[in-house]
Design an enzyme around this catalytic site. Sequence first.
Site, mmCIF file in Angstrom:
data_model
loop_
_atom_site.group_PDB
_atom_site.id
_atom_site.type_symbol
_atom_site.label_atom_id
_atom_site.label_comp_id
_atom_site.label_asym_id
_atom_site.label_seq_id
_atom_site.Cartn_x
_atom_site.Cartn_y
_atom_site.Cartn_z
ATOM 1 N N HIS A 143 0.835 -1.203 0.000
ATOM 2 C CA HIS A 143 0.000 0.000 0.000
ATOM 3 C C HIS A 143 0.872 1.256 0.000
ATOM 4 O O HIS A 143 2.070 1.191 0.273
ATOM 5 C CB HIS A 143 -0.931 0.028 1.218
ATOM 6 C CG HIS A 143 -2.103 -0.897 1.076
ATOM 7 N ND1 HIS A 143 -2.025 -2.239 1.400
ATOM 8 C CD2 HIS A 143 -3.369 -0.697 0.627
ATOM 9 C CE1 HIS A 143 -3.196 -2.807 1.170
ATOM 10 N NE2 HIS A 143 -4.036 -1.904 0.699
ATOM 11 N N LYS A 147 -0.303 4.806 4.634
ATOM 12 C CA LYS A 147 -1.107 3.826 5.397
ATOM 13 C C LYS A 147 -0.483 3.566 6.768
ATOM 14 O O LYS A 147 0.727 3.349 6.867
ATOM 15 C CB LYS A 147 -1.235 2.519 4.608
ATOM 16 C CG LYS A 147 -2.207 1.530 5.245
ATOM 17 C CD LYS A 147 -2.666 0.466 4.282
ATOM 18 C CE LYS A 147 -3.585 -0.546 4.944
ATOM 19 N NZ LYS A 147 -4.844 0.069 5.394
#
Length: 255
Positions: A143, A147
């Site tokens: 990600h 995040k």
Amino acid sequence: MTIRIGIAGITGRMGRLLAEEVVAANAELTGGIGLDAPEDRAFELFADIAELAAASDAVLDFTHASLAQSHAAALTASGKAWILGTTGLSAADEAAVAAAGEHIPVVQASNFSPGVNLVLALAERMGAALPDHAYDAEIVEMHHRQKVDAPSGTAIAIGRAVAKGRGVSLGDVTESGRHGHTGARKTGAIGFAALRGGQVVGEHSLIFAAGAEQILLTHRAFDRRVFATGAVRAALWAVNRPPHLYSMMDVLGMS
Ligand code: NAD
């Protein structure tokens, strides 16, 4: 009859995309609730979730876990459909969502992408078909650099699906964040690795590694819009359904 859809969290990253997707689906955007709404907004800002629900047939909720219990109460009182995408819910929040599902149609998913939900269905079947003494299950996700939690909610959902297929509890078999002298891999473990960097929207791979073969199932999300499209689809599906806590698998006819 045009279906009226409201958005809780309309000023957020998901909320802005959801507003576009409601209009693209030829539904009526009633408006929303959210913090920091711009003065020159093109949508109606409601005072609270109860007012938003009263004006809508379904409410899309992509906000914050701290709001889950109050939203459950307000949506239950309204009798309207609740499409819940907010993640990070506590056990008490989840219980409130389940209780709401006894009175209103609720669709809850930590990931509204049709592709990821297909991966979840396949992961359970693969877990059941590929014995854990021969096939080592590993989940790798990547990600964007912003995040804050790992592994991702979707990675955990994939692990849970494999564990369900194997008839075990994920908590009993998780091996996450290996580092240093870890010792050999435990038979039956479900492993997790998380990569972070750039602006990757979300990549998940489920690997079953055996001595003589390896199977990889990979999903890549290129655009957060895929979650918004799926959530609006769930809203159109949920209106006028009987009260129940549905999943995205129900919406896709895969349950
Ligand atoms: P964001 O921070 O950009 O937006 C959050 C929204 O909630 C904003 O409009 C904000 O004003 C509103 N909000 C927060 N606290 C509030 C309060 N106390 N009262 C009223 N409004 C409040 O976040 P985001 O990236 O849009 O994500 C929102 C949620 O959706 C997160 O939980 C995220 O993990 C989840 N999410 C789910 C999926 C899925 O497919 N299920 C996909 C992406 C994101």
